[in-house]
Each structure stands twice: as structure tokens, then as C-alpha cells.
Design a protein around this motif. Structure first.
Motif, PDB file in Angstrom:
ATOM      1  N   GLN A  48     122.922  76.491 -10.177  1.00 32.85           N
ATOM      2  CA  GLN A  48     122.988  76.774  -8.600  1.00 32.85           C
ATOM      3  C   GLN A  48     124.610  77.006  -8.492  1.00 32.85           C
ATOM      4  O   GLN A  48     124.795  77.952  -7.700  1.00 32.85           O
ATOM      5  CB  GLN A  48     122.267  75.890  -7.730  1.00 32.85           C
ATOM      6  CG  GLN A  48     120.913  75.806  -7.778  1.00 32.85           C
ATOM      7  CD  GLN A  48     120.308  74.785  -6.675  1.00 32.85           C
ATOM      8  OE1 GLN A  48     120.814  73.776  -6.736  1.00 32.85           O
ATOM      9  NE2 GLN A  48     119.439  75.243  -5.860  1.00 32.85           N
ATOM     10  N   SER A  49     125.462  76.101  -8.989  1.00 30.65           N
ATOM     11  CA  SER A  49     126.923  76.222  -8.691  1.00 30.65           C
ATOM     12  C   SER A  49     127.463  77.388  -9.239  1.00 30.65           C
ATOM     13  O   SER A  49     128.357  77.933  -8.643  1.00 30.65           O
ATOM     14  CB  SER A  49     127.536  74.824  -8.999  1.00 30.65           C
ATOM     15  OG  SER A  49     127.516  74.932 -10.379  1.00 30.65           O
ATOM     16  N   GLU A  50     126.897  77.696 -10.373  1.00 29.68           N
ATOM     17  CA  GLU A  50     127.406  78.944 -11.214  1.00 29.68           C
ATOM     18  C   GLU A  50     126.764  80.336 -10.393  1.00 29.68           C
ATOM     19  O   GLU A  50     127.463  81.146 -10.523  1.00 29.68           O
ATOM     20  CB  GLU A  50     126.970  79.041 -12.417  1.00 29.68           C
ATOM     21  CG  GLU A  50     127.655  77.989 -13.398  1.00 29.68           C
ATOM     22  CD  GLU A  50     129.041  77.874 -13.510  1.00 29.68           C
ATOM     23  OE1 GLU A  50     129.664  79.105 -13.374  1.00 29.68           O
ATOM     24  OE2 GLU A  50     129.656  76.923 -13.882  1.00 29.68           O
ATOM     25  N   VAL A  51     125.647  80.116 -10.043  1.00 31.91           N
ATOM     26  CA  VAL A  51     125.154  81.317  -9.183  1.00 31.91           C
ATOM     27  C   VAL A  51     126.049  81.643  -8.159  1.00 31.91           C
ATOM     28  O   VAL A  51     126.234  82.803  -7.606  1.00 31.91           O
ATOM     29  CB  VAL A  51     123.940  81.081  -8.874  1.00 31.91           C
ATOM     30  CG1 VAL A  51     123.319  82.159  -8.015  1.00 31.91           C
ATOM     31  CG2 VAL A  51     122.925  81.181 -10.106  1.00 31.91           C
ATOM     32  N   ALA A  52     126.330  80.602  -7.223  1.00 33.95           N
ATOM     33  CA  ALA A  52     127.312  80.675  -6.131  1.00 33.95           C
ATOM     34  C   ALA A  52     128.312  81.499  -6.113  1.00 33.95           C
ATOM     35  O   ALA A  52     129.168  82.045  -5.513  1.00 33.95           O
ATOM     36  CB  ALA A  52     127.302  79.371  -5.396  1.00 33.95           C
ATOM     37  N   LYS A  53     128.919  81.425  -7.492  1.00 33.15           N
ATOM     38  CA  LYS A  53     130.454  82.102  -7.840  1.00 33.15           C
ATOM     39  C   LYS A  53     130.086  83.524  -8.433  1.00 33.15           C
ATOM     40  O   LYS A  53     131.057  84.012  -8.794  1.00 33.15           O
ATOM     41  CB  LYS A  53     131.037  81.260  -8.905  1.00 33.15           C
ATOM     42  CG  LYS A  53     131.211  79.626  -8.204  1.00 33.15           C
ATOM     43  CD  LYS A  53     132.408  78.963  -9.169  1.00 33.15           C
ATOM     44  CE  LYS A  53     131.342  78.401 -10.316  1.00 33.15           C
ATOM     45  NZ  LYS A  53     132.226  77.639 -11.286  1.00 33.15           N
ATOM     46  N   ALA A  54     128.930  84.031  -8.365  1.00 30.90           N
ATOM     47  CA  ALA A  54     128.515  84.982  -9.411  1.00 30.90           C
ATOM     48  C   ALA A  54     128.659  86.461  -8.475  1.00 30.90           C
ATOM     49  O   ALA A  54     127.989  86.395  -7.360  1.00 30.90           O
ATOM     50  CB  ALA A  54     127.080  84.857  -9.996  1.00 30.90           C
ATOM     51  N   ALA A  55     128.941  87.415  -9.187  1.00 35.22           N
ATOM     52  CA  ALA A  55     128.955  88.732  -8.591  1.00 35.22           C
ATOM     53  C   ALA A  55     127.119  89.449  -8.616  1.00 35.22           C
ATOM     54  O   ALA A  55     126.794  89.196  -9.813  1.00 35.22           O
ATOM     55  CB  ALA A  55     129.938  89.581  -8.868  1.00 35.22           C
ATOM     56  N   ASN A  56     126.633  89.933  -7.544  1.00 37.74           N
ATOM     57  CA  ASN A  56     125.381  90.334  -7.773  1.00 37.74           C
ATOM     58  C   ASN A  56     125.227  91.696  -8.525  1.00 37.74           C
ATOM     59  O   ASN A  56     126.136  92.687  -7.975  1.00 37.74           O
ATOM     60  CB  ASN A  56     124.562  90.461  -6.524  1.00 37.74           C
ATOM     61  CG  ASN A  56     123.077  90.962  -6.505  1.00 37.74           C
ATOM     62  OD1 ASN A  56     122.895  91.799  -6.902  1.00 37.74           O
ATOM     63  ND2 ASN A  56     122.450  89.688  -6.213  1.00 37.74           N
ATOM     64  N   GLU A  57     124.591  91.661  -9.360  1.00 44.92           N
ATOM     65  CA  GLU A  57     124.399  92.973 -10.144  1.00 44.92           C
ATOM     66  C   GLU A  57     122.908  93.429 -10.303  1.00 44.92           C
ATOM     67  O   GLU A  57     122.479  93.872 -11.459  1.00 44.92           O
ATOM     68  CB  GLU A  57     125.101  93.151 -11.778  1.00 44.92           C
ATOM     69  CG  GLU A  57     126.429  92.490 -11.713  1.00 44.92           C
ATOM     70  CD  GLU A  57     127.322  92.580 -12.831  1.00 44.92           C
ATOM     71  OE1 GLU A  57     126.649  92.925 -14.054  1.00 44.92           O
ATOM     72  OE2 GLU A  57     128.586  92.627 -12.985  1.00 44.92           O
ATOM     73  N   ASP A  58     122.024  93.372  -9.504  1.00 38.91           N
ATOM     74  CA  ASP A  58     120.844  93.822  -9.248  1.00 38.91           C
ATOM     75  C   ASP A  58     120.611  95.235  -9.784  1.00 38.91           C
ATOM     76  O   ASP A  58     119.486  95.430 -10.400  1.00 38.91           O
ATOM     77  CB  ASP A  58     120.096  93.656  -8.048  1.00 38.91           C
ATOM     78  CG  ASP A  58     119.656  92.010  -7.540  1.00 38.91           C
ATOM     79  OD1 ASP A  58     119.965  91.544  -8.471  1.00 38.91           O
ATOM     80  OD2 ASP A  58     119.569  91.717  -6.363  1.00 38.91           O
ATOM     81  N   ASN A  59     121.478  96.023  -9.618  1.00 40.54           N
ATOM     82  CA  ASN A  59     121.216  97.202  -9.964  1.00 40.54           C
ATOM     83  C   ASN A  59     121.809  97.891 -11.280  1.00 40.54           C
ATOM     84  O   ASN A  59     121.998  98.907 -11.663  1.00 40.54           O
ATOM     85  CB  ASN A  59     121.834  98.401  -8.879  1.00 40.54           C
ATOM     86  CG  ASN A  59     121.109  98.165  -7.736  1.00 40.54           C
ATOM     87  OD1 ASN A  59     119.821  98.285  -7.654  1.00 40.54           O
ATOM     88  ND2 ASN A  59     121.760  98.166  -6.461  1.00 40.54           N
TER      89      ASN A  59
END
Length: 132
Positions: A109-120
Motif C-alpha cells: 500500500q505504501s508503494e501504491v500511494a507513491k505511484a503514478a496511475n497508468e491505467d491506459n
């Protein structure tokens, strides 16, 4: 061993849902990347099987993934008959640290909080039937 000589985890899912994928821990300062790839089936489909090949980049030191569909999801290393269930959230994700021979259950979860969203963006690849 995952991520050597082109060997990557394959996730096999049944029915509709999304495969979530995280690349994190860049040794070159690249921002963590997170995104989803939906299974290409109708929302009420519970029988269609989809195989995903997980993408990776040598710039990251960790990878994690989970499945949010109602149907089953299992991972395996390409060419291996050994399978294990896939995690169901970022707090109980399936993870592959770079260079590890073991795929682990991780809380990322802590790594996801720092991530850029690249759904596309392409983060995983759908394998055509009977290719494996």
C-alpha cells in the motif's frame, strides 16, 4: 527464476475483473507505476479464462499484482505447472522482488500511494489462447 531470460509470471483468471499491477523501487529514480488491465469478457461472464503475462522493466526492483474479479485467479512462472492463488488487494498482493526465486504475499500500500496511475498504458499482456 522470474524476470531472467524473459521468464515472467503468468496470471490465469476466470471471468470478469481487473488485474492490478505495480512496478516499484526504481534504482534510477523513476516514479512507481500502477495500473489495471481488465479481462476482456462481459461483466456477467464467469467461465471465460484469460491469461495475462506480467510486464516488467529492469529499472524497477519490485513488482506486485492482485485480481479483483469474482472468479478465481492463479499465478505461475512460464513453463511451470506449479500454481498459487493471486492476492486480492494491495494489502495482500502477490509480489515478486527483483532477483527473487520466491513469489511472496506482500503489503505494498505504501508503494501504491507513491505511484503514478497508468491505467491506459500497457502494463500486462493478454496471451492468446493456447499460446503457452
Amino acid at each position: 527464476m522470474p524476470y531472467t531470460n524473459g521468464i515472467a509470471p503468468i496470471v490465469t483468471v476466470r471471468g470478469a475483473g481487473n488485474l492490478h499491477h505495480l512496478s516499484y523501487g526504481s534504482d534510477g529514480g523513476i516514479v512507481n507505476c500502477v495500473g489495471i488491465m481488465p479481462a476482456p469478457v462481459a461483466a456477467n461472464d464467469t467461465n471465460t479464462v484469460t491469461n495475462f503475462l506480467l510486464g516488467f522493466a529492469y529499472s524497477f526492483e519490485g513488482f506486485a499484482f492482485y485480481w479483483d474479479g469474482a472468479g478465481s485467479a492463479f499465478w505461475r512462472i512460464a513453463g511451470s505447472p506449479f500454481t498459487e492463488p493471486v492476492g486480492t488487494s494491495w494489502s495482500a498482493a502477490t509480489g515478486v522482488p527483483w532477483g527473487s526465486q520466491i513469489i511472496l504475499g506482500l503489503n505494498v500500500q505504501s508503494e501504491v500511494a507513491k505511484a503514478a496511475n497508468e491505467d491506459n498504458e500497457v502494463i500486462v499482456y493478454i496471451i492468446p489462447k493456447d499460446l503457452d
